[in-house]
Write an enzyme that holds these catalytic residues in place. Structure first.
Site, PDB file in Angstrom:
ATOM      1  N   GLY A   1     163.968 -61.800  66.522  1.00  0.00           N
ATOM      2  CA  GLY A   1     164.688 -61.849  68.054  1.00  0.00           C
ATOM      3  C   GLY A   1     165.360 -63.167  68.494  1.00  0.00           C
ATOM      4  O   GLY A   1     166.152 -63.201  69.619  1.00  0.00           O
TER       5      GLY A   1
ATOM      6  N   CYS B   1     173.134 -33.379  63.718  1.00  0.00           N
ATOM      7  CA  CYS B   1     173.350 -32.047  64.437  1.00  0.00           C
ATOM      8  C   CYS B   1     173.772 -31.033  63.019  1.00  0.00           C
ATOM      9  O   CYS B   1     173.456 -29.997  62.941  1.00  0.00           O
ATOM     10  CB  CYS B   1     174.581 -32.312  65.430  1.00  0.00           C
ATOM     11  SG  CYS B   1     174.803 -30.695  66.285  1.00  0.00           S
TER      12      CYS B   1
ATOM     13  N   CYS C   1     170.754 -29.441  72.750  1.00  0.00           N
ATOM     14  CA  CYS C   1     172.392 -29.368  72.081  1.00  0.00           C
ATOM     15  C   CYS C   1     172.860 -28.038  71.996  1.00  0.00           C
ATOM     16  O   CYS C   1     172.281 -27.025  71.629  1.00  0.00           O
ATOM     17  CB  CYS C   1     172.059 -30.105  70.614  1.00  0.00           C
ATOM     18  SG  CYS C   1     173.690 -29.958  69.565  1.00  0.00           S
TER      19      CYS C   1
ATOM     20  N   CYS D   1     174.872 -33.170  70.245  1.00  0.00           N
ATOM     21  CA  CYS D   1     174.145 -34.399  69.651  1.00  0.00           C
ATOM     22  C   CYS D   1     175.237 -35.419  69.555  1.00  0.00           C
ATOM     23  O   CYS D   1     176.280 -34.968  68.822  1.00  0.00           O
ATOM     24  CB  CYS D   1     173.703 -34.017  68.392  1.00  0.00           C
ATOM     25  SG  CYS D   1     172.025 -32.858  68.409  1.00  0.00           S
TER      26      CYS D   1
ATOM     27  N   CYS E   1     173.331 -27.147  67.825  1.00  0.00           N
ATOM     28  CA  CYS E   1     172.155 -26.728  67.015  1.00  0.00           C
ATOM     29  C   CYS E   1     170.933 -26.650  67.690  1.00  0.00           C
ATOM     30  O   CYS E   1     169.776 -26.411  66.970  1.00  0.00           O
ATOM     31  CB  CYS E   1     171.952 -28.378  66.001  1.00  0.00           C
ATOM     32  SG  CYS E   1     171.080 -29.731  66.949  1.00  0.00           S
TER      33      CYS E   1
END
Lengths: 289, 256
Positions: free
Chosen positions: A29, A268, A237, A262, A240
């Site tokens: 970080g 997808c 979606c 997606c 899909c």
């Protein structure tokens, strides 16, 4: 093969970047400064990510580049071609097959493995930038762990919108120490930051590299009475039928018609190949035929 | 009683020039100390040295901390000093724009110190912000407005609320009424006097307005060219000035 050194950058530069990466991995970080080079692309197009990728690539690697989840957008295509030319590495669109993935604004839906490296393109690495304009002060705030200001931003969100309206670049706390900007990924992807893969973040213009080692603890900041939520569009979606992936909203005509697909194109396609069908998939196939 | 703040021989130089020289005083809990003097006399330098905004060249500033008793602030590590500055201390700037976040709503401004010391409950923070806005006479429906939409007097009151929300024990004020018109000044002074009494605050107030110190301060220090030329009880100093400069200062005020 071309006249370029492997992966465009010279060996000394790659060495310098690798040192920054190792330091970043040692202090999760923390933003490590590095001597960012000019790359043959404009700032904002992933110069930081490209340098990190170049420093990590080996000839055996298989590279995948994502731009907003898609493999076929301008940014993704041009960076993939850049490394095909300068490094001669194999490329792929499949998340599972890739060993190094450079991404802009998304984390793939498919969980990553310990053998993969995910490289993010970061425009603004400093999570406190829009709260405190002085760089000297933000550094001091990081070193003294003074992060109250991040919550002031979240407070303002709730006061104005009734909920935490920050939907991307959602600040996270890494290993209980540094507050980090996860690059502009949707907050839906924040839980996926705790991953088995090595995650590297490169900011070229701002000359910073930071990193998340595998299985690093990453907590999205929130309030006790307004907990963090990984939100997405409330649909499945249309191609899909997946109800769990992050969706893009696409306007399809002038009459207010829209579809949700997606954002991760590879995910997808994989689902459609496996026989899953969404609401509009059949119509699209007829169009194509 | 242990003094809350003990200042010993505090000196700050700007190169060859003197900012403030050899200033010493004690401040007891609940006591309000006024510092007056002309422009350039070192009042603000002294205040900034006390509050840790400026690094003094020599001397000691001993604060009686809650946890460990008297400690020299100048020898503290920076994290400790900054922690002190947002819990037990408060600093009210002359210009509210220096002390407020102008891009953040009034509620966020008041809540910032709470969040800085670890408050993570939105409802709780907002409740306290509302309570404090009420105490400084800002209407509750202004809580989501930005300070840019406030008048000068309201901004100053908001700054005071934002500083006092963590219940500090020592408040530094740099001309808190400067730049306000007289009627607003009077209300602000009234409010300050009430808060100081009610919360048992100690305060160091820098001003060039003798009326302000007469109203608020128990004791008074008069500064000239970086030196303290006279110190004592407020009434005593103002009614029976001994030093030539103090006499000049007191006699320069127009009697309305």
């Amino acid at each position: 093969m071309s006249d370029y050194n492997f992966a465009y950058l010279d060996e000394q530069t790659k060495r310098m970047i690798r040192r920054a990466i190792l330091k970043a991995l040692a202090v999760p970080g923390y933003q490590v400064p590095f001597a960012s080079r000019e790359m043959p692309m404009p700032y904002g197009w992933g110069t930081g990510g490209v340098q990190v990728s170049a420093a990590c690539l080996v000839p055996e690697d298989r590279l995948k580049v994502i731009d907003q989840g898609a493999d076929d957008t301008t940014n993704a295509v041009s960076i993939r071609r850049f490394f095909e030319r300068t490094a001669g590495v194999a490329t792929t669109g499949r998340t599972a097959e890739a060993t190094l993935i450079q991404t802009r604004h998304r984390i793939p839906e498919e969980p990553l493995t310990r053998d993969q490296i995910l490289v993010y393109q970061v425009p603004i690495p400093e999570p406190l930038r829009f709260l405190e304009p002085r760089e000297t002060e933000t550094r001091k705030m990081h070193s003294l762990e003074e992060y109250g200001l991040v919550h002031v931003k979240l407070y303002e969100d709730i006061a104005r919108h009734g909920q935490i309206a920050t939907s991307y670049a959602y600040p996270v706390k890494v290993e209980g120490r540094y507050v980090m900007d996860p690059s502009p990924i949707p907050k839906f992807d924040n839980p996926k930051l705790e991953s088995a893969a090595v995650q590297l973040f490169g900011a070229g213009r701002e000359q910073r590299i930071y990193a998340l080692p595998p299985h690093c603890k990453v907590v999205s900041l929130d309030f006790e009475d307004h907990p963090f939520e990984a939100t997405k569009a409330d649909h499945a979606c249309d191609l899909c039928g997946s109800g769990t992936s992050y969706l893009d909203e696409v306007i399809v005509d002038d009459a207010g018609g829209r579809m949700f697909v997606c954002s991760d194109t590879d995910y997808c396609e994989g689902r459609r190949d496996a026989g899953h069908r969404g609401r509009l998939a059949a119509i699209n196939q007829e169009d194509a035929a | 009683m242990t003094p809350l703040l003990q200042v010993n021989g505090l000196t700050k130089r700007y190169g060859a020039r003197i900012g403030c020289a050899d200033v010493s005083f004690d401040l007891c809990p609940g006591e309000v100390m006024g510092i007056v003097g002309e422009s350039g006399s070192g009042k603000s330098t002294l205040l900034n040295c006390l509050a840790g905004h400026l690094e003094a060249d020599s001397g000691a500033v001993v604060f009686n901390t809650r946890a460990d008793g008297p400690r020299d602030v100048r020898l503290m590590a920076e994290p400790e000093r900054r922690m002190l500055a947002r819990t037990d201390w408060a600093f009210v700037h002359q210009n509210p724009r220096d002390g407020l976040r102008m891009g953040v709503s009034a509620g966020g401004n008041v809540g910032e110190r709470l969040m800085a010391v670890g408050a993570r409950h939105y409802g709780g923070i907002r409740g306290q912000a509302l309570d404090w806005l009420d105490r400084v006479e800002i209407a509750a429906d202004r809580i989501d407005d930005r300070p840019t939409a406030f008048s000068g007097g309201m901004q100053q009151r908001l700054q005071i609320a934002r500083n006092l929300v963590t219940g500090p024990r020592l408040v530094f004020m740099d001309e808190p009424t400067g730049g306000l018109d007289v009627s607003v000044q009077a209300r602000l002074l009234d409010l300050l006097r009430g808060l100081v009494r009610e919360m048992g605050l100690s305060a160091v107030i820098v001003t060039h307005d003798l009326a302000v110190v007469r109203l608020l301060a128990h004791r008074l220090m008069v500064m000239k060219s970086g030196h303290v030329v006279e110190a004592g009880l407020t009434d005593q100093v103002l009614d029976d000035p001994q030093h030539g400069y103090t006499q000049l200062l007191v006699s320069s005020v127009l009697q309305a």
